[in-house]
Design a protein around this motif. Structure first.
Motif, mmCIF file in Angstrom:
data_model
loop_
_atom_site.group_PDB
_atom_site.id
_atom_site.type_symbol
_atom_site.label_atom_id
_atom_site.label_comp_id
_atom_site.label_asym_id
_atom_site.label_seq_id
_atom_site.Cartn_x
_atom_site.Cartn_y
_atom_site.Cartn_z
ATOM 1 N N ARG A 6 3.267 -0.785 1.206
ATOM 2 C CA ARG A 6 2.370 -1.161 2.307
ATOM 3 C C ARG A 6 0.919 -1.088 1.856
ATOM 4 N N ARG A 24 -1.640 -4.010 1.925
ATOM 5 C CA ARG A 24 -2.776 -3.832 2.847
ATOM 6 C C ARG A 24 -3.479 -2.520 2.484
ATOM 7 N N ALA A 69 -4.744 -0.009 5.094
ATOM 8 C CA ALA A 69 -3.816 0.457 6.132
ATOM 9 C C ALA A 69 -4.100 1.915 6.480
ATOM 10 N N GLN A 116 2.381 1.397 13.102
ATOM 11 C CA GLN A 116 1.640 0.168 13.389
ATOM 12 C C GLN A 116 2.423 -0.721 14.340
#
Length: 121
Positions: A94, A98, A101, A108
């Motif tokens: 992740r 991103r 994040a 999320q």
């Protein structure tokens, strides 16, 4: 998260920010060179629309820079890579996808579901 991983994400964030800044400089230079003195009104309207879209994109990227800076601060504070809601580690996949994040994928998704429900009210 190990020292090498932190260094990797720090470099990734810095490179991303520099790329955005460079694109902004290019946009500003292009704005100064190009004038909207198109003789045809339809061409002028098209140019104005294009520049409007470009400026909106730059505004979104300006906001993204603030998020990148916040991620760099979290890296230095030792909070990077941990969910701000649950405190659980955010997966490296992740963070790779991103780097800014702040929540795990599950947190999320839950946040977005709650947001969607409250928007529908």
């Amino acid at each position: 998260m190990g020292v090498q991983q932190r260094a990797y994400f720090l470099q990734k964030l810095k490179d991303w920010k520099e790329s955005i800044i460079e694109e902004s400089r290019a946009t500003m230079a292009q704005l100064q060179v190009d004038s909207l003195r198109e003789p045809d009104i339809a061409d002028r309207a098209s140019s104005e629309t294009d520049w409007s879209i470009e400026l909106r994109t730059r505004d979104r990227q300006r906001k993204l820079i603030a998020k990148i800076d916040a991620a760099v601060r979290r890296l230095y504070d030792g909070e990077y890579g941990y969910c701000e809601v649950t405190g659980d580690p955010i997966s490296l996949a992740r963070l790779e996808a991103r780097p800014i994040a702040t929540m795990t994928l599950e947190a999320q998704e839950k946040h977005e579901r709650i947001e969607r429900v409250s928007r529908d009210d």
